[in-house]
Enzyme design. Structure first.
Site, mmCIF file in Angstrom:
data_model
loop_
_atom_site.group_PDB
_atom_site.id
_atom_site.type_symbol
_atom_site.label_atom_id
_atom_site.label_comp_id
_atom_site.label_asym_id
_atom_site.label_seq_id
_atom_site.Cartn_x
_atom_site.Cartn_y
_atom_site.Cartn_z
ATOM 1 N N THR A 51 0.865 -1.180 0.000
ATOM 2 C CA THR A 51 0.000 0.000 0.000
ATOM 3 C C THR A 51 0.900 1.227 0.000
ATOM 4 O O THR A 51 1.573 1.526 0.988
ATOM 5 C CB THR A 51 -0.912 0.012 1.256
ATOM 6 O OG1 THR A 51 -1.630 -1.218 1.317
ATOM 7 C CG2 THR A 51 -1.867 1.181 1.231
ATOM 8 N N SER A 147 10.867 -7.789 20.056
ATOM 9 C CA SER A 147 9.955 -7.510 21.158
ATOM 10 C C SER A 147 10.121 -6.085 21.666
ATOM 11 O O SER A 147 11.225 -5.564 21.733
ATOM 12 C CB SER A 147 10.193 -8.484 22.315
ATOM 13 O OG SER A 147 9.329 -8.168 23.394
ATOM 14 N N LYS A 202 11.526 -16.191 20.762
ATOM 15 C CA LYS A 202 10.555 -15.101 20.861
ATOM 16 C C LYS A 202 9.178 -15.638 21.263
ATOM 17 O O LYS A 202 8.452 -15.020 22.050
ATOM 18 C CB LYS A 202 10.459 -14.358 19.520
ATOM 19 C CG LYS A 202 9.356 -13.292 19.442
ATOM 20 C CD LYS A 202 9.497 -12.213 20.522
ATOM 21 C CE LYS A 202 8.666 -10.967 20.233
ATOM 22 N NZ LYS A 202 7.236 -11.173 20.088
ATOM 23 N N HIS A 205 9.316 -16.335 24.916
ATOM 24 C CA HIS A 205 9.293 -15.021 25.565
ATOM 25 C C HIS A 205 7.846 -14.563 25.729
ATOM 26 O O HIS A 205 7.431 -14.096 26.795
ATOM 27 C CB HIS A 205 10.082 -14.019 24.719
ATOM 28 C CG HIS A 205 9.795 -12.580 25.002
ATOM 29 N ND1 HIS A 205 8.633 -11.958 24.575
ATOM 30 C CD2 HIS A 205 10.498 -11.624 25.660
ATOM 31 C CE1 HIS A 205 8.623 -10.702 24.979
ATOM 32 N NE2 HIS A 205 9.747 -10.471 25.629
ATOM 33 N N ASN A 206 7.040 -14.714 24.667
ATOM 34 C CA ASN A 206 5.642 -14.301 24.729
ATOM 35 C C ASN A 206 4.836 -15.163 25.683
ATOM 36 O O ASN A 206 3.925 -14.670 26.357
ATOM 37 C CB ASN A 206 5.024 -14.343 23.328
ATOM 38 C CG ASN A 206 5.497 -13.206 22.445
ATOM 39 O OD1 ASN A 206 6.522 -12.583 22.717
ATOM 40 N ND2 ASN A 206 4.771 -12.922 21.387
ATOM 41 N N GLU A 209 5.550 -13.921 28.987
ATOM 42 C CA GLU A 209 4.810 -12.654 29.081
ATOM 43 C C GLU A 209 3.352 -12.916 29.490
ATOM 44 O O GLU A 209 2.799 -12.210 30.342
ATOM 45 C CB GLU A 209 4.868 -11.955 27.725
ATOM 46 C CG GLU A 209 4.159 -10.630 27.614
ATOM 47 C CD GLU A 209 4.215 -10.109 26.189
ATOM 48 O OE1 GLU A 209 3.134 -9.789 25.648
ATOM 49 O OE2 GLU A 209 5.323 -10.036 25.616
ATOM 50 N N ARG A 307 -7.263 -16.667 29.737
ATOM 51 C CA ARG A 307 -7.688 -15.873 28.581
ATOM 52 C C ARG A 307 -8.883 -16.523 27.891
ATOM 53 O O ARG A 307 -9.811 -15.828 27.455
ATOM 54 C CB ARG A 307 -6.527 -15.681 27.598
ATOM 55 C CG ARG A 307 -5.417 -14.819 28.175
ATOM 56 C CD ARG A 307 -4.448 -14.317 27.111
ATOM 57 N NE ARG A 307 -3.377 -13.529 27.714
ATOM 58 C CZ ARG A 307 -2.589 -12.697 27.042
ATOM 59 N NH1 ARG A 307 -2.743 -12.535 25.741
ATOM 60 N NH2 ARG A 307 -1.638 -12.019 27.663
#
Length: 495
Positions: A51, A147, A202, A205-206, A209, A307
């Site tokens: 775009t 991150s 990663k 890591h999440n 988190e 969650r």
């Protein structure tokens, strides 16, 4: 390159223009901010987006933020040809099919020895598949976890590049300057390892988190629901906590959240936010990998389940009407003691959550032969990323003391801290249960600790049951070998 409006210059002048050092494709929030960060650090950068308005917007930002050496292109060929060889292009596009589409667009113009870096939250096996495919075309490939969100990307993220070491060496000087800088431990980037290791790290890591955020939310819930703390008091508590062992980005922003008044009405904004948590998938991947690797990760799993449950808002509202009643214990709570107990419970639970995450990484590293350095991972998470915390320095030192540490819990310093805090931890979990307040993360962390510290678990009965109904056999504590018992026949012969 382009003029300030983002248009291509005339062909006559094109060949005389200097080439940029690196390219970046994908100019959503993260891509745009990372590109500006790279330019601000003195590395001329070419940018491209399907775009074209995003290209022009980024060029304009670069002008406004200090005439940064950032140049926009509206077509992929001109974009790729504007970069010095060997060319390196960072992609920051949505994981999955958009990555493959972007690779196809770029690879059509790249030459042997050029490199593509995927800076998104990609599934590590996709990265390994793409690395092999690019290798067949003579191209290098990196999967690089980034991150820190919007602010981190702009001013210094934590970066986790894995894949081609040669490709990493092309851009190491850029990454060392662009990443978050921590005074006592350096830039928050390192070469993670081979294959999809950068994306895998990663991802975990999440997952950590997720656990961190859930534990903080539970601390908030206990203080608010049982201790009856106001938002003003909660802000003071979290601000104070952020000066000690809980010093971290997430605790810091939590204190900030409690201070924000609702600009649409009365009261505080946090109380108007719908209690329904979103997610993008990395937490679920972490839990799935833990199961695949047979690594216990109950705190991270509890955060994911929480969650899922939060998403059942309508069902929970209906259930709250069915299960009405006063679930409070009625006992008087010493507010100051509760605050101190919750602080200790949060810290002890956090140790367990990080221990679980590190064990997932260690198990995958062993399986894949990545040879990952857990202490170095803790170091690069100290700045820029969402889980950045002073606590990570302690984790790095624990792995520096013993690179083969079986579990973070048994590091002498962490073991002592757990022991010093376990009485408060147990009081908080019991108090929450007695008052009908769910603390799945803290409870899971405590159960993990209590299981790990016992030399004998009731697993002997489970194994006996498995042998009874399925002839799965069992081992004995007093002699070697594998055994099977006709439990049913023996039990019924006595009738």
């Amino acid at each position: 390159m382009v003029d300030e409006a983002g248009a291509m210059p005339s062909d006559a002048g094109w060949y005389k223009m200097a080439l940029t050092r690196i390219g970046l494709a994908g100019l959503a929030v993260m891509g745009q901010n990372l590109a500006l960060n790279i330019a601000e650090k003195g590395f001329p950068i070419s940018v491209y987006n399907r775009t074209t308005s995003k290209v022009d917007e980024t060029v304009q930002r670069a002008k406004l933020e200090g005439n940064l050496p950032l140049y926009g292109f509206h077509d992929p060929a001109s974009f790729v040809n504007s970069i010095q060889k060997p060319r390196v292009v960072i992609m920051l596009v949505k994981a999955g099919a958009p990555v493959d589409q972007t690779i196809a667009t770029l690879a059509a113009h790249l030459e042997q020895g050029d490199c593509i870096v995927d800076g998104g939250n990609e599934w590590y096996e996709n990265t390994e598949r793409r690395e092999k495919a690019m290798e067949e075309r003579g191209l290098l490939y990196l999967g690089m976890g980034v991150s820190g969100g919007e602010e981190g990307a702009r001013h210094g993220p934590s970066m986790m590049p894995g894949g081609s070491l040669e490709a990493y060496q092309y851009i190491e000087d850029i990454l060392l300057k662009v990443s978050a800088q921590v005074p006592d431990s350096g830039p928050c980037v390192t070469y993670i390892g081979k294959g999809g290791s950068g994306n895998f790290v990663k991802m975990v890591h999440n997952g950590i988190e997720y656990g961190d955020m859930q534990l903080i939310a539970e601390a908030y819930d206990v203080l608010k629901s049982v201790g009856k703390l106001t938002n003003g008091e909660l802000q003071q508590v979290f601000t104070e906590w952020n000066k000690g062992e809980l010093l971290s980005f997430l605790v810091e922003i939590t204190a900030d959240i409690f201070s924000i008044k609702d600009d649409q009405g009365e009261g505080y904004l946090v109380d108007k936010v719908l209690d329904k948590t979103g997610m993008k998938g990395t937490g679920k991947w972490t839990v799935q990998q833990a199961a695949e690797l047979s690594v216990a990760a109950p705190t991270i799993e509890a955060s994911l389940d929480s969650r899922f449950l939060s998403g059942l808002k309508d069902e929970r509202v209906a259930a709250s009407k069915i299960f009405q009643g006063d679930y409070s214990s009625g006992e008087t709570v010493d507010k100051a003691q509760l605050i101190e107990d919750v602080r200790k419970a949060l810290y002890a639970s956090k140790i367990c959550s990080y221990a679980q995450g590190m064990n997932i990484i260690k198990a995958k590293s062993t399986e894949k032969g990545w040879g990952l350095n857990l202490g170095e991972l803790a170091r690069i998470w100290k700045g820029g990323c969402i889980i950045r915390a002073s606590f990570l320095d302690r984790i790095k030192k624990a792995y520096d003391r013993n690179g083969e540490l079986a579990n973070l819990l048994i590091d002498p310093e962490f073991a002592q801290e757990i022991m010093d805090r376990q009485a408060a931890w147990r009081r908080v979990v019991c108090l929450a249960i007695n008052n009908g307040v769910s603390t799945p993360g803290m409870s899971a962390s405590l159960a993990y600790f209590d299981s790990y510290r016992r030399d004998r678990l009731p697993a002997n009965l489970v194994q006996a049951q498995r042998d009874y109904f399925g002839a799965h056999t069992y081992e004995r504590v007093d002699m070697p070998g594998s055994f099977h018992t006709e439990w049913y026949k023996i039990a019924n012969s006595k009738i």
